[in-house]
Design a protein around this motif. Structure first.
Motif, short mmCIF file in Angstrom:
data_model
loop_
_atom_site.label_atom_id
_atom_site.label_comp_id
_atom_site.label_asym_id
_atom_site.label_seq_id
_atom_site.Cartn_x
_atom_site.Cartn_y
_atom_site.Cartn_z
N LEU A 102 0.81 -1.18 -0.01
CA LEU A 102 -0.04 -0.01 0.00
C LEU A 102 1.05 1.46 0.03
O LEU A 102 1.89 1.45 1.02
CB LEU A 102 -0.87 -0.05 1.24
CG LEU A 102 -1.97 -1.20 1.26
CD1 LEU A 102 -2.71 -1.06 2.59
CD2 LEU A 102 -2.75 -1.21 0.13
N PRO A 112 -3.17 0.52 -3.47
CA PRO A 112 -2.63 -0.67 -3.77
C PRO A 112 -1.53 -0.86 -4.88
O PRO A 112 -1.92 -0.38 -6.04
CB PRO A 112 -3.93 -1.71 -3.76
CG PRO A 112 -4.95 -0.85 -3.19
CD PRO A 112 -4.81 0.45 -3.70
N LEU A 163 -3.84 -11.99 1.44
CA LEU A 163 -5.10 -11.37 0.88
C LEU A 163 -5.65 -12.29 -0.51
O LEU A 163 -4.61 -12.50 -1.08
CB LEU A 163 -4.94 -9.91 0.32
CG LEU A 163 -6.22 -9.04 -0.03
CD1 LEU A 163 -6.87 -8.98 1.25
CD2 LEU A 163 -5.54 -7.76 -0.51
N SER A 170 -12.06 -5.49 0.67
CA SER A 170 -11.29 -6.08 1.48
C SER A 170 -9.89 -5.83 2.25
O SER A 170 -9.88 -5.95 3.48
CB SER A 170 -10.66 -7.57 0.43
OG SER A 170 -11.32 -8.10 -0.14
N LEU A 171 -9.55 -4.48 1.90
CA LEU A 171 -8.35 -3.78 2.60
C LEU A 171 -8.66 -3.05 3.59
O LEU A 171 -7.94 -2.86 4.60
CB LEU A 171 -7.42 -3.16 1.49
CG LEU A 171 -6.85 -3.95 0.61
CD1 LEU A 171 -6.09 -3.14 -0.44
CD2 LEU A 171 -5.68 -4.73 1.17
N VAL A 179 -8.71 3.62 1.43
CA VAL A 179 -8.01 2.93 0.42
C VAL A 179 -8.77 3.16 -0.95
O VAL A 179 -9.98 3.18 -0.90
CB VAL A 179 -7.94 1.21 0.50
CG1 VAL A 179 -7.20 0.52 -0.64
CG2 VAL A 179 -7.34 0.96 1.75
N TRP A 183 -6.38 -0.47 -8.01
CA TRP A 183 -4.99 -0.57 -7.74
C TRP A 183 -4.17 -0.68 -9.15
O TRP A 183 -4.55 -0.39 -10.26
CB TRP A 183 -4.80 -2.05 -7.43
CG TRP A 183 -5.51 -3.05 -8.13
CD1 TRP A 183 -6.76 -3.16 -8.13
CD2 TRP A 183 -4.58 -3.95 -8.98
NE1 TRP A 183 -6.85 -4.50 -9.13
CE2 TRP A 183 -5.73 -4.93 -9.48
CE3 TRP A 183 -3.28 -4.39 -9.06
CZ2 TRP A 183 -5.28 -5.86 -10.32
CZ3 TRP A 183 -3.01 -5.36 -10.12
CH2 TRP A 183 -3.94 -6.00 -10.67
#
Length: 336
Positions: A102, A112, A163, A170-171, A179, A183
């Protein structure tokens, strides 16, 4: 003959057919539209230049990620923070894992960054450390993964630090800061940080956005289109078949070939009627033969009884004649 179509039972059948056929046609048309949309998006993607060849732009100018901005080079500046391993990912037909770190930007929000891929099992292979201090990274922009993305492990139960799906949803449960819902993947390997060639992170190529190509799902839509239209034709075919069978049964009842309320067997009304007629004829013939036999027996018995009675009568008459003659003889002798 077709008055049965107005009965309550046939009202239900007719209503089902009237509703089922338009529904099947609508679903088939909708699936065909989905296939045509995928074909159109694929054609548009082939006409556009490769996103990776375009000039890099700031991350915030490319968000949110869609089919146009997916794969475009994005630039972000910050410092690397938490790191996670994404197991079960393949590259060049080899199984390994992604190294995701991250990047905390100046605004505090984290991006990400997939720094690369390593072969082997996550947790058992040493991972090169991320660069220290403030860095500026340029990578291909990707949308957050979902359960339908390739390689995603949605079963859960992964060890700490791993992960299964690269997504903001999810993060946010693993870190205490915001977040980005996107990504990036670095197109080139990072300089340094590896003990040898086998330990170097390999770049992960950007994936095409979902629904933008003629993949398996596109042809599934085409297959579903054919299935729905086949269902519509099958419903119509079965309705005509039931009507024909009911009409034939009503005709046979009107002709007296089958009793009212009865239904012919699988062989058909004509076969059943013919079979019934043959059986009736055979039974009638059998009854007639039995009657004739019984009549002959009665005649024979009657004739025999008459003969016996006649015989007995004759014997009695003969005895009476003899008795009379005897009496006359005796009388004559007595007179003499």
């Amino acid at each position: 003959m077709y008055r049965f179509l107005l009965t309550p039972r046939w009202w239900g059948i007719n209503l089902f057919v009237v509703l089922a056929i338009p529904f099947c046609v609508f679903m088939g048309t909708w699936q065909l539209g989905r296939f045509e949309d995928r074909v159109q998006s694929h054609e548009q993607a082939t006409k556009q230049p490769d996103p990776s060849t375009r000039a890099a732009e700031p991350l915030d100018e490319l968000l949110p990620v869609d089919k146009v901005t997916s794969g475009r080079p994005a630039v972000a500046t910050g410092t690397y923070a938490d790191q996670f391993l994404v197991p079960g990912r393949e590259l060049d037909d080899r199984r390994g894992f992604y190294v995701l770190t991250l990047l905390r930007t100046e605004g505090g929000k984290a991006l990400p960054v997939v720094r690369g891929w390593l072969p082997g099992t996550a947790g058992s292979v040493p991972v090169p450390a991320a660069p220290q201090g403030e860095v500026t990274v340029t990578g291909d922009l990707q949308a957050s993964e979902n359960i339908h993305s390739n390689g995603v492990d949605a079963r859960g139960g992964l060890p700490e630090g791993q992960l299964g799906m690269i997504s903001a949803a999810s993060l946010v449960n693993l870190v205490d800061y915001d977040v980005y819902d996107a990504w990036i993947t670095l197109p080139e390997a990072e300089a340094g940080g590896a003990a040898g060639p086998d330990d170097a992170l390999k770049p992960v190529p950007a994936a095409a956005p979902q629904g933008s190509g003629l993949d398996l799902k596109a042809f599934q839509n085409l297959g579903y289109t054919g299935e729905w239209f086949v269902f519509a034709g099958f419903v119509l075919f079965m309705w005509f078949r039931l009507v024909r069978r009911e009409a034939e049964t009503a005709r046979d009842v009107a002709l007296g070939l089958v009793p009212e309320g009865g239904e012919p067997e699988v062989g058909g009304a004509g076969e059943v009627s013919g079979a019934s007629g043959d059986g009736g004829a055979a039974e009638a013939g059998g009854a007639g033969g039995a009657g004739e036999a019984a009549g002959d027996a009665v005649v024979e018995v009657g004739a025999g009884a008459g003969a016996v009675e006649a015989g007995e009568g004759a014997e009695a008459s003969g005895g009476a004649v003899q008795g009379s003659q005897g009496s006359k003889t005796a009388g004559t002798s007595h007179g003499s």
